[in-house]
Scaffold this motif. Sequence first.
Motif, short mmCIF file in Angstrom:
data_model
loop_
_atom_site.label_atom_id
_atom_site.label_comp_id
_atom_site.label_asym_id
_atom_site.label_seq_id
_atom_site.Cartn_x
_atom_site.Cartn_y
_atom_site.Cartn_z
N VAL A 14 -16.72 -4.66 -13.55
CA VAL A 14 -16.01 -5.90 -13.21
C VAL A 14 -15.05 -5.65 -12.05
CG1 VAL A 14 -14.26 -7.54 -14.03
CG2 VAL A 14 -16.20 -6.94 -15.50
N VAL A 15 -14.34 -4.52 -12.09
CA VAL A 15 -13.40 -4.17 -11.02
C VAL A 15 -14.14 -3.96 -9.70
CG1 VAL A 15 -11.74 -2.45 -10.19
CG2 VAL A 15 -11.73 -3.15 -12.60
N PHE A 16 -15.22 -3.18 -9.73
CA PHE A 16 -15.94 -2.87 -8.50
C PHE A 16 -16.62 -4.10 -7.90
CE2 PHE A 16 -16.33 1.60 -10.38
CZ PHE A 16 -15.14 1.98 -9.80
N LYS A 17 -17.09 -4.99 -8.77
CA LYS A 17 -17.68 -6.23 -8.26
C LYS A 17 -16.62 -7.06 -7.54
CE LYS A 17 -21.45 -6.69 -11.61
NZ LYS A 17 -21.96 -7.45 -12.79
N ALA A 18 -15.41 -7.09 -8.09
CA ALA A 18 -14.32 -7.81 -7.45
C ALA A 18 -13.96 -7.17 -6.12
CB ALA A 18 -13.10 -7.84 -8.37
N VAL A 19 -13.99 -5.84 -6.07
CA VAL A 19 -13.71 -5.12 -4.82
C VAL A 19 -14.74 -5.48 -3.76
CG1 VAL A 19 -13.75 -2.83 -3.75
CG2 VAL A 19 -12.45 -3.20 -5.86
N LYS A 63 -3.74 -7.58 -0.49
CA LYS A 63 -4.34 -8.91 -0.57
C LYS A 63 -5.22 -9.04 -1.82
CE LYS A 63 -4.21 -9.79 4.41
NZ LYS A 63 -5.00 -9.94 5.66
N PHE A 64 -5.88 -7.96 -2.17
CA PHE A 64 -6.71 -7.95 -3.38
C PHE A 64 -5.84 -8.19 -4.62
CE2 PHE A 64 -8.67 -5.48 -6.89
CZ PHE A 64 -9.92 -6.07 -6.93
N ALA A 65 -4.67 -7.56 -4.66
CA ALA A 65 -3.77 -7.71 -5.81
C ALA A 65 -3.30 -9.15 -5.97
CB ALA A 65 -2.58 -6.77 -5.66
N VAL A 66 -3.07 -9.82 -4.87
CA VAL A 66 -2.64 -11.23 -4.92
C VAL A 66 -3.81 -12.12 -5.36
CG1 VAL A 66 -1.85 -13.19 -3.55
CG2 VAL A 66 -0.83 -10.93 -3.19
N LYS A 67 -4.96 -11.88 -4.77
CA LYS A 67 -6.12 -12.73 -5.03
C LYS A 67 -6.60 -12.64 -6.48
CE LYS A 67 -10.74 -13.78 -3.17
NZ LYS A 67 -11.72 -13.43 -2.10
N LYS A 71 -6.95 -12.32 -12.83
CA LYS A 71 -8.22 -11.86 -13.43
C LYS A 71 -8.20 -10.37 -13.78
CE LYS A 71 -10.94 -15.31 -10.92
NZ LYS A 71 -12.04 -15.53 -9.94
N LEU A 72 -7.39 -9.61 -13.06
CA LEU A 72 -7.31 -8.17 -13.28
C LEU A 72 -5.86 -7.73 -13.40
CD1 LEU A 72 -9.85 -7.01 -10.50
CD2 LEU A 72 -10.34 -7.22 -12.94
N ASP A 73 -5.65 -6.68 -14.17
CA ASP A 73 -4.31 -6.09 -14.28
C ASP A 73 -4.17 -5.04 -13.18
OD1 ASP A 73 -1.85 -5.17 -15.03
OD2 ASP A 73 -2.55 -4.07 -16.80
N ILE A 74 -3.50 -5.41 -12.08
CA ILE A 74 -3.43 -4.55 -10.90
C ILE A 74 -1.99 -4.11 -10.65
CG2 ILE A 74 -3.91 -4.39 -8.43
CD1 ILE A 74 -5.86 -6.77 -8.80
N LYS A 75 -1.81 -2.82 -10.58
CA LYS A 75 -0.50 -2.25 -10.24
C LYS A 75 -0.68 -1.32 -9.05
CE LYS A 75 1.40 -2.29 -14.96
NZ LYS A 75 0.19 -2.81 -15.64
N ILE A 76 0.07 -1.55 -7.99
CA ILE A 76 0.07 -0.65 -6.83
C ILE A 76 1.16 0.39 -7.08
CG2 ILE A 76 0.34 -0.42 -4.34
CD1 ILE A 76 -0.58 -3.32 -4.06
N LYS A 77 0.75 1.61 -7.39
CA LYS A 77 1.71 2.64 -7.77
C LYS A 77 2.43 3.23 -6.55
CE LYS A 77 0.32 5.52 -10.93
NZ LYS A 77 -0.54 6.53 -11.63
N SER A 78 1.71 3.42 -5.45
CA SER A 78 2.33 3.98 -4.25
C SER A 78 1.43 3.73 -3.05
CB SER A 78 2.58 5.48 -4.40
OG SER A 78 1.35 6.18 -4.52
N ILE A 79 2.05 3.74 -1.87
CA ILE A 79 1.29 3.64 -0.63
C ILE A 79 1.77 4.73 0.33
CG2 ILE A 79 0.87 1.15 -0.83
CD1 ILE A 79 3.08 0.68 1.20
N HIS A 80 0.89 5.17 1.18
CA HIS A 80 1.19 6.20 2.17
C HIS A 80 0.79 5.62 3.53
CE1 HIS A 80 1.54 9.91 4.27
NE2 HIS A 80 1.56 10.69 3.19
#
Length: 373
Positions: A14-19, A63-67, A71-80
């Motif tokens: 389900v996650v990969f299809k959304a990606v 943008k994926f997290a907003v969209k 439907k999905l539980d999305i947490k952005i833990k860190s960015i580089h």
Amino acid sequence: MLKKMFNFSKELEVVFKAVVKHANHSGVCAYFVGGMVRDFLMGIEIKDTDLLIEGSAIDFIEKFAVKYKDKLDIKIKSIHKSFDTAKTLINNTEIDFASTREENYPFSGCLPVVEKTGCPIKNDLKRRDFTVNAIAAMLSIANDTLNYEIIDPYNGAEDIKKNILTVLHNKSYIDDPTRILRGLDFILRFGFDFSPDDKKLIEEYLQKPDREGLSLDRVKLTLKKLFSDPLRAKEAYEQILENKYYKIWEDEPSFKKDWAQRLYEAAALFETPSSEIFSGAIFENSKVHKPLSSNASNYEIYNFYKTFSNKDLALHYAILNDSTALFYFKKLKNVKPDITGDDLIKQGFAQGKELGCELSRRFKEKLNLIKRN
């Protein structure tokens, strides 16, 4: 095109299809890459989930997290930002997103400099270490089914079948000599061997190593991973000496082969990760003190070792073959006085030097009663 290449749980599908849908909407491509594809082709369980975006990974995941927030539980833990990467937790699965990128090495052994992110996938694969890690699988959807297209410009799949490690160009080990150590890791983990050409390239590099820009931290990090498994750590340590891989960072080894077995034993005896012990033997052996005399009392042993960490004790035991370190760890380390200063004051001792001496005398007496066998 391989329709049933990977076998993920329904939740991950389900996650990969959304990606993939978001990638199509954004005009970019998403890939599995490197170790994830290699492990699948080798029939090894996939442990890490990494997605490569042919564009900006940070922009993609934000943008994926907003969209898909409903439907999905999305947490952005860190960015580089320097590497345009992001670590996420999606439906309780850790997934790393990276951007395709191009790199160069200004000096031998230095950390790579990112020249461009969001480049074509083949440019990204070109910067990888071995052909077996330069394989990607592009994700797509047809009739609500995930499909995967293998991209393998350097014939890494063939090298996997042959169990050989081949770098992508003749300057690869000069650019990053830690690839020699990563190759050793693959040899010990998977039964690979360096190709004949690679063996020549490694020998040529070690005969005249260029350490102008060497990142010793990168060497230590690579060795930490190499030594992470106690069963492989001893062999890796011995191989580094036997094959003179230590020339990556020093001309002559300051560590010895006859330490290997005791270092291996020390990981279990002193309850310390093998990575810390073997790395410590290589880079911290000069800190090891001279051993105590053979007739040292338990009290002297206690005072000598009481500030040592478990790793310090392990190195002392292994490098000096000193059994007193193990005796301290097993019998003396956790010994506590039977009496406190307040107890002695109640017995009539006055505060001051006399009180301290009596506490010390009683503790010394208790320690010296402990048998060594």
